[in-house]
Scaffold this motif. Structure first.
Motif, PDB file in Angstrom:
ATOM      1  N   GLU A  67       0.904  -1.365   0.001  1.00  0.00           N
ATOM      2  CA  GLU A  67      -0.013  -0.096  -0.045  1.00  0.00           C
ATOM      3  C   GLU A  67       0.851   1.329  -0.040  1.00  0.00           C
ATOM      4  OE1 GLU A  67      -3.275   0.353  -0.364  1.00  0.00           O
ATOM      5  OE2 GLU A  67      -3.895  -1.816  -0.122  1.00  0.00           O
ATOM      6  N   PRO A  68       0.531   1.998  -1.026  1.00  0.00           N
ATOM      7  CA  PRO A  68       1.679   3.319  -1.041  1.00  0.00           C
ATOM      8  C   PRO A  68       0.954   4.550   0.046  1.00  0.00           C
ATOM      9  CG  PRO A  68       0.253   3.151  -3.138  1.00  0.00           C
ATOM     10  CD  PRO A  68      -0.014   2.022  -2.158  1.00  0.00           C
ATOM     11  N   ASP A  69       0.958   4.249   1.037  1.00  0.00           N
ATOM     12  CA  ASP A  69       0.104   5.052   2.034  1.00  0.00           C
ATOM     13  C   ASP A  69       0.780   4.896   3.430  1.00  0.00           C
ATOM     14  OD1 ASP A  69      -1.365   6.415   3.956  1.00  0.00           O
ATOM     15  OD2 ASP A  69      -3.250   5.749   2.996  1.00  0.00           O
ATOM     16  N   VAL A  70       1.574   6.089   3.872  1.00  0.00           N
ATOM     17  CA  VAL A  70       2.302   5.973   4.934  1.00  0.00           C
ATOM     18  C   VAL A  70       1.532   5.772   6.473  1.00  0.00           C
ATOM     19  CG1 VAL A  70       4.337   7.070   3.966  1.00  0.00           C
ATOM     20  CG2 VAL A  70       2.614   8.326   5.054  1.00  0.00           C
ATOM     21  N   THR A  71       0.281   6.271   6.158  1.00  0.00           N
ATOM     22  CA  THR A  71      -0.807   6.380   7.266  1.00  0.00           C
ATOM     23  C   THR A  71      -0.937   4.821   7.777  1.00  0.00           C
ATOM     24  OG1 THR A  71      -2.640   6.443   6.125  1.00  0.00           O
ATOM     25  CG2 THR A  71      -1.320   8.500   6.920  1.00  0.00           C
ATOM     26  N   ILE A  72      -0.846   4.122   6.809  1.00  0.00           N
ATOM     27  CA  ILE A  72      -1.337   2.525   7.257  1.00  0.00           C
ATOM     28  C   ILE A  72      -0.340   1.401   6.792  1.00  0.00           C
ATOM     29  CG2 ILE A  72      -3.725   3.146   6.834  1.00  0.00           C
ATOM     30  CD1 ILE A  72      -3.476   1.723   3.884  1.00  0.00           C
ATOM     31  N   ASN A  73       0.893   2.030   6.258  1.00  0.00           N
ATOM     32  CA  ASN A  73       1.775   1.219   5.800  1.00  0.00           C
ATOM     33  C   ASN A  73       3.089   1.364   6.293  1.00  0.00           C
ATOM     34  OD1 ASN A  73       3.601  -0.808   4.660  1.00  0.00           O
ATOM     35  ND2 ASN A  73       2.830  -0.357   2.610  1.00  0.00           N
ATOM     36  N   PRO A  74       3.526   1.081   7.211  1.00  0.00           N
ATOM     37  CA  PRO A  74       4.970   1.317   7.918  1.00  0.00           C
ATOM     38  C   PRO A  74       6.253   1.009   6.973  1.00  0.00           C
ATOM     39  CG  PRO A  74       3.662  -0.134   9.455  1.00  0.00           C
ATOM     40  CD  PRO A  74       3.033   0.144   8.178  1.00  0.00           C
ATOM     41  N   LYS A  75       6.038  -0.136   5.984  1.00  0.00           N
ATOM     42  CA  LYS A  75       7.019  -0.549   5.288  1.00  0.00           C
ATOM     43  C   LYS A  75       7.296   0.521   4.251  1.00  0.00           C
ATOM     44  CE  LYS A  75       6.574  -5.413   5.676  1.00  0.00           C
ATOM     45  NZ  LYS A  75       6.191  -6.647   4.759  1.00  0.00           N
ATOM     46  N   PHE A  76       6.127   0.996   3.677  1.00  0.00           N
ATOM     47  CA  PHE A  76       6.283   2.367   2.839  1.00  0.00           C
ATOM     48  C   PHE A  76       6.856   3.581   3.566  1.00  0.00           C
ATOM     49  CE2 PHE A  76       4.302   5.646  -0.140  1.00  0.00           C
ATOM     50  CZ  PHE A  76       4.849   5.023  -1.255  1.00  0.00           C
ATOM     51  N   ALA A  77       6.294   3.791   4.504  1.00  0.00           N
ATOM     52  CA  ALA A  77       7.246   4.991   5.422  1.00  0.00           C
ATOM     53  C   ALA A  77       8.538   4.921   5.444  1.00  0.00           C
ATOM     54  CB  ALA A  77       6.442   5.158   6.719  1.00  0.00           C
ATOM     55  N   HIS A  78       8.962   3.639   5.788  1.00  0.00           N
ATOM     56  CA  HIS A  78      10.427   3.114   5.944  1.00  0.00           C
ATOM     57  C   HIS A  78      11.114   3.166   4.663  1.00  0.00           C
ATOM     58  CE1 HIS A  78      13.563  -0.389   6.485  1.00  0.00           C
ATOM     59  NE2 HIS A  78      14.041   0.867   6.574  1.00  0.00           N
ATOM     60  N   LYS A  79      10.427   2.913   3.453  1.00  0.00           N
ATOM     61  CA  LYS A  79      11.121   3.291   2.121  1.00  0.00           C
ATOM     62  C   LYS A  79      11.489   4.615   1.661  1.00  0.00           C
ATOM     63  CE  LYS A  79      10.811   1.746  -2.546  1.00  0.00           C
ATOM     64  NZ  LYS A  79       9.816   0.897  -3.626  1.00  0.00           N
ATOM     65  N   LEU A  80      10.327   5.329   2.194  1.00  0.00           N
ATOM     66  CA  LEU A  80      10.536   6.997   1.973  1.00  0.00           C
ATOM     67  C   LEU A  80      11.439   7.524   2.689  1.00  0.00           C
ATOM     68  CD1 LEU A  80       6.950   8.176   1.221  1.00  0.00           C
ATOM     69  CD2 LEU A  80       8.498   6.743  -0.364  1.00  0.00           C
ATOM     70  N   GLY A  81      11.678   7.007   4.045  1.00  0.00           N
ATOM     71  CA  GLY A  81      12.716   7.367   4.925  1.00  0.00           C
ATOM     72  C   GLY A  81      14.208   7.085   4.425  1.00  0.00           C
ATOM     73  N   PHE A  82      14.174   5.844   4.245  1.00  0.00           N
ATOM     74  CA  PHE A  82      15.461   5.369   3.510  1.00  0.00           C
ATOM     75  C   PHE A  82      15.924   6.228   2.398  1.00  0.00           C
ATOM     76  CE2 PHE A  82      18.308   2.445   1.511  1.00  0.00           C
ATOM     77  CZ  PHE A  82      18.815   1.549   2.262  1.00  0.00           C
ATOM     78  N   LEU A  83      15.008   6.558   1.398  1.00  0.00           N
ATOM     79  CA  LEU A  83      15.612   7.540   0.231  1.00  0.00           C
ATOM     80  C   LEU A  83      15.942   8.831   0.784  1.00  0.00           C
ATOM     81  CD1 LEU A  83      12.589   6.094  -2.019  1.00  0.00           C
ATOM     82  CD2 LEU A  83      15.256   5.756  -2.437  1.00  0.00           C
ATOM     83  N   ASP A  84      15.237   9.393   1.825  1.00  0.00           N
ATOM     84  CA  ASP A  84      15.613  10.756   2.452  1.00  0.00           C
ATOM     85  C   ASP A  84      16.848  10.639   2.935  1.00  0.00           C
ATOM     86  OD1 ASP A  84      13.202  11.975   1.608  1.00  0.00           O
ATOM     87  OD2 ASP A  84      12.155  11.430   3.689  1.00  0.00           O
ATOM     88  N   GLU A  85      17.443   9.425   3.695  1.00  0.00           N
ATOM     89  CA  GLU A  85      18.480   9.522   4.088  1.00  0.00           C
ATOM     90  C   GLU A  85      19.573   9.258   3.178  1.00  0.00           C
ATOM     91  OE1 GLU A  85      19.420   7.045   7.528  1.00  0.00           O
ATOM     92  OE2 GLU A  85      17.570   7.565   8.748  1.00  0.00           O
ATOM     93  N   MET A  86      19.296   8.478   2.124  1.00  0.00           N
ATOM     94  CA  MET A  86      20.314   8.411   1.034  1.00  0.00           C
ATOM     95  C   MET A  86      20.706   9.804   0.579  1.00  0.00           C
ATOM     96  SD  MET A  86      19.154   5.096  -1.212  1.00  0.00           S
ATOM     97  CE  MET A  86      20.419   5.204  -2.297  1.00  0.00           C
ATOM     98  N   LYS A  87      19.707  10.464   0.302  1.00  0.00           N
ATOM     99  CA  LYS A  87      20.107  11.787  -0.341  1.00  0.00           C
ATOM    100  C   LYS A  87      20.901  12.507   0.648  1.00  0.00           C
ATOM    101  CE  LYS A  87      17.843  16.533  -1.489  1.00  0.00           C
ATOM    102  NZ  LYS A  87      16.856  17.083  -1.158  1.00  0.00           N
ATOM    103  N   GLU A  88      20.576  12.560   1.925  1.00  0.00           N
ATOM    104  CA  GLU A  88      21.368  13.321   2.702  1.00  0.00           C
ATOM    105  C   GLU A  88      22.859  12.877   2.704  1.00  0.00           C
ATOM    106  OE1 GLU A  88      19.035  13.049   6.664  1.00  0.00           O
ATOM    107  OE2 GLU A  88      17.496  14.198   5.735  1.00  0.00           O
ATOM    108  N   TRP A  89      22.995  11.519   2.730  1.00  0.00           N
ATOM    109  CA  TRP A  89      24.255  11.026   2.816  1.00  0.00           C
ATOM    110  C   TRP A  89      25.006  11.357   1.492  1.00  0.00           C
ATOM    111  CZ3 TRP A  89      25.029   6.929  -0.868  1.00  0.00           C
ATOM    112  CH2 TRP A  89      26.314   6.307  -0.769  1.00  0.00           C
ATOM    113  N   VAL A  90      24.620  11.180   0.436  1.00  0.00           N
ATOM    114  CA  VAL A  90      25.127  11.598  -0.843  1.00  0.00           C
ATOM    115  C   VAL A  90      25.777  13.238  -0.701  1.00  0.00           C
ATOM    116  CG1 VAL A  90      24.980  12.156  -3.152  1.00  0.00           C
ATOM    117  CG2 VAL A  90      23.863  10.176  -2.363  1.00  0.00           C
ATOM    118  N   VAL A  91      24.801  14.056  -0.236  1.00  0.00           N
ATOM    119  CA  VAL A  91      25.208  15.503  -0.115  1.00  0.00           C
ATOM    120  C   VAL A  91      26.188  15.567   1.119  1.00  0.00           C
ATOM    121  CG1 VAL A  91      24.182  17.796   0.427  1.00  0.00           C
ATOM    122  CG2 VAL A  91      22.887  16.104  -0.991  1.00  0.00           C
TER     123      VAL A  91
END
Length: 266
Positions: free
Chosen positions: A115-139
């Motif tokens: 489910e592409p909905d962070v309010t009901i799917n913690p796994k999707f929230a984790h994925k988006l957070g992972f990508l945010d951290e990747m961007k911060e790491w690259v910079v």
């Protein structure tokens, strides 16, 4: 130098396929994702028996796991725990490469559930957070300075022709707008070069994954490009060739992903 990335979906289960692939195609470096075993359980002897004697492993029991296997010496540079979940999803290595050092980052980005909905799917929230951290790491760490390759199962098909139907998959995890935007932010932060699309135009279909659920994956051909190879701009001129080994999806007891290989003039 030939570098291959492959989500193997259990390296111990599919080690015969890996060995056959290495014998036939002989990449210098093989980067695996979803190895699904602890470091001590990794099948080192199978690789050593065919000349792959150097390893950097970040394993985990039954889940995730990434590994770099090489013909030439390598140095383990880093293992990052993105989102501090304890998941084995990253390993980076340095290769001396005859005096022209090369850094390789091997990633397994979370799939994100159904489910592409962070309010009901913690796994999707984790994925988006992972990508945010990747961007911060690259910079923050200026990751693309120098001769750098990033490979792996990034679990996102960002372009319209990276999926069998752009319209049908807009609300399906791996091709939603928010995922594409966040992966695009990681890409732009480098900036990186999309090595695969250097050889296959954006207007052409390009897949690396076909679901196990398809009764006949070749007939339906409902694929997605979930596996990626990016390089720093310093390596842009060194890109020589790229192959997606589509036939591997039809091997006996295959992974649902196939090997992707680039050749670099390094």
């Amino acid at each position: 130098m030939k570098i291959t990335t492959w989500n193997i979906n259990s390296v111990r289960l599919r080690i015969p396929l890996v060995v056959d692939f290495l014998k036939q195609h002989a990449p210098d470096v093989l980067c695996l994702q979803e190895t699904k075993c602890r470091n001590a359980e990794f099948p080192y002897s199978d690789f050593r028996s065919i000349g792959y004697e150097h390893f950097a492993i970040n394993g985990q029991k039954g889940y995730h796991g990434v590994a770099v296997v090489s013909k030439q010496p390598l140095e383990l540079l880093d293992i990052r725990d993105f989102c501090e979940t304890g998941d084995a999803r990253h390993v980076s290595v340095g290769l001396p490469n005859g005096g022209t050092p090369l850094t390789i980052h091997n990633f397994y980005v979370p799939a994100g559930g159904d489910e592409p909905d962070v309010t009901i799917n913690p796994k999707f929230a984790h994925k988006l957070g992972f990508l945010d951290e990747m961007k911060e790491w690259v910079v923050r760490e200026r990751v693309t300075d120098g001769r750098v390759v990033l490979v792996g199962d990034l679990n996102i098909a960002p372009l319209e022709h990276d999926v069998w139907s752009h319209k049908a998959l807009l609300q399906v995890v791996s091709h939603t707008e928010v995922e594409v935007q966040k992966l695009g932010a990681v890409f732009s932060a480098g900036p990186w070069v999309d090595a695969m699309r250097r050889f296959v135009p954006d207007s052409e279909k390009l897949y690396t994954w076909w679901s196990y659920r398809a009764a006949d994956w070749t007939k339906s051909d409902r694929g997605r490009r979930l596996d990626h190879i990016w390089t720093s701009e310093a390596l842009s001129g060194a890109l020589q060739e790229m192959t997606v080994l589509r036939e591997a999806r039809s091997w006996q007891r295959p992974s649902d992903h196939v090997p992707v290989t680039i050749s670099l003039a390094v």
